[in-house]
Scaffold this active site. Structure first.
Site, short mmCIF file in Angstrom:
data_model
loop_
_atom_site.label_atom_id
_atom_site.label_comp_id
_atom_site.label_asym_id
_atom_site.label_seq_id
_atom_site.Cartn_x
_atom_site.Cartn_y
_atom_site.Cartn_z
N ASP A 181 0.84 -1.20 0.00
CA ASP A 181 0.00 0.00 0.00
C ASP A 181 0.88 1.25 0.00
O ASP A 181 0.39 2.38 -0.13
CB ASP A 181 -1.03 -0.02 1.14
CG ASP A 181 -0.39 0.01 2.52
OD1 ASP A 181 0.85 -0.07 2.63
OD2 ASP A 181 -1.15 0.12 3.51
N SER A 182 2.21 1.06 0.08
CA SER A 182 3.14 2.18 -0.13
C SER A 182 3.04 2.68 -1.57
O SER A 182 3.62 3.72 -1.90
CB SER A 182 4.58 1.78 0.20
OG SER A 182 4.97 0.67 -0.58
N ASP A 236 -1.04 -6.33 -0.72
CA ASP A 236 -1.19 -5.68 0.59
C ASP A 236 -2.61 -5.13 0.74
O ASP A 236 -3.04 -4.31 -0.10
CB ASP A 236 -0.17 -4.53 0.63
CG ASP A 236 0.20 -4.12 2.03
OD1 ASP A 236 -0.21 -4.79 2.98
OD2 ASP A 236 0.94 -3.12 2.15
N LYS A 296 -1.25 -9.72 2.29
CA LYS A 296 -0.61 -9.26 3.54
C LYS A 296 -1.57 -8.31 4.22
O LYS A 296 -2.28 -7.56 3.54
CB LYS A 296 0.72 -8.55 3.23
CG LYS A 296 1.32 -7.85 4.45
CD LYS A 296 2.71 -7.33 4.20
CE LYS A 296 2.79 -5.87 3.79
NZ LYS A 296 2.15 -4.91 4.72
N GLU A 337 -1.91 -5.66 7.85
CA GLU A 337 -1.39 -5.12 9.11
C GLU A 337 -2.32 -5.56 10.24
O GLU A 337 -3.55 -5.62 10.05
CB GLU A 337 -1.34 -3.58 9.04
CG GLU A 337 -0.36 -3.08 7.99
CD GLU A 337 -0.23 -1.54 7.97
OE1 GLU A 337 -0.77 -0.86 8.86
OE2 GLU A 337 0.43 -1.04 7.04
N GLU A 377 8.12 -4.45 11.03
CA GLU A 377 8.63 -3.14 10.57
C GLU A 377 9.09 -2.28 11.74
O GLU A 377 8.33 -2.08 12.71
CB GLU A 377 7.51 -2.42 9.78
CG GLU A 377 7.96 -1.06 9.25
CD GLU A 377 7.04 -0.48 8.18
OE1 GLU A 377 6.13 -1.19 7.70
OE2 GLU A 377 7.26 0.69 7.83
#
Ligand code: KIV
Length: 261
Positions: free
Chosen positions: A41-42, A80, A110, A112, A176
């Protein structure tokens, strides 16, 4: 590369992962022989120009992920889940994740945080899941900035969350921006590969944002990253030369023109 071969690398050889956001960046990563590509998502703060990862939509992620898998070859591609993509009911969330595999051609998702019910449901449907703990950029406003996580007493709860995700079925975990000692403990104590970004030297693999690694973004490189090239500066130089050639009528020259026959 498969999730199975990634798991097998734990304790054998370091796992290499980079982000990519389109066919060009995916082709570069695949040609360099990385093990995994993350459609992170970056994407929001690299290719899309936002200041945080929060604004990127699920539809935009699908669009970019499909471009990545068209050029990723045999490299494992992980999708993500962006901010608020998984906060409906379980069935909706499973469908949203499943589209990454079914429509975009990714091999895993993925996410979070510690949504163990969702991880169980996904694994139950055959969707491999990579966890993400430590600094979770989608929580930037809750943190009040981007800070190292898991210091002091917080290490214990972070490891407990990691174990809960492992019990729920994740095949690997991104950690992270945590102290190096915590990264080492996580890699030693968890049975799945721990992929670090700012988690020190003793984890099972590393993931980096391609824009940092290639020097594509102007400005400061994050402390956890190493700039291996200066592609932004090289591109500015090249575009500047082109502009100069056009303005001075040096481009195009005859070799770039077409005849009548
Ligand atoms: O979106 C991303 O690039 C990520 C990495 C920082 C792991 O989640």
């Amino acid at each position: 590369m498969t999730t199975r071969s990634i798991i097998r690398k734990k304790g054998q050889e370091p796992i290499v992962m980079v982000t990519a956001w389109d066919s060009i960046t995916a082709r570069m990563a695949a040609a360099a022989g990385v093990d995994m590509i993350l459609v992170g998502d970056s994407l929001a703060n690299t290719a899309l120009g936002y200041s945080t990862t929060l604004p990127v939509t699920l539809e935009a992620m699908y669009h970019h992920a499909s471009a990545v898998t068209r050029a990723s070859g045999e490299t494992l591609v992980v999708f993500d889940m962006p901010f608020l993509a998984c906060c409906g009911n379980l069935a909706e969330d499973v469908r949203a994740c499943g589209r990454a595999l079914k429509e975009c051609g990714c091999q895993a998702v993925k996410m979070e945080g510690t949504n163990t019910d969702l991880v169980r449901a996904l694994v139950g449907q055959g969707i491999p899941v990579m966890g993400h703990l430590g600094l979770m950029p989608q929580r930037v406003h809750q943190y009040g900035g981007m800070f190292v996580q898991g210091r002091g007493e917080d290490a214990t709860s972070l490891l407990a969350s990691a174990r809960a995700l492992v019990d729920a079925g994740i095949f690997s975990l991104v950690l992270e921006c945590v102290p190096e000692e915590l990264g080492a403990r996580a890699a030693a104590e968890l049975p799945v590969p721990v992929i670090g970004i700012g988690a020190g030297r003793h984890v099972d693999g590393q993931v980096q944002v391609l824009a940092d690694l290639l020097g594509l973004a102007p400005g400061k490189t994050p402390k956890h990253a190493n700039r291996y090239a200066g592609l932004f500066d090289a591109a500015v130089e090249a575009i500047g030369q082109y502009a100069g050639d056009v303005r001075n009528r040096r481009f195009p020259d005859q070799q770039h023109t077409f005849g009548d026959t």
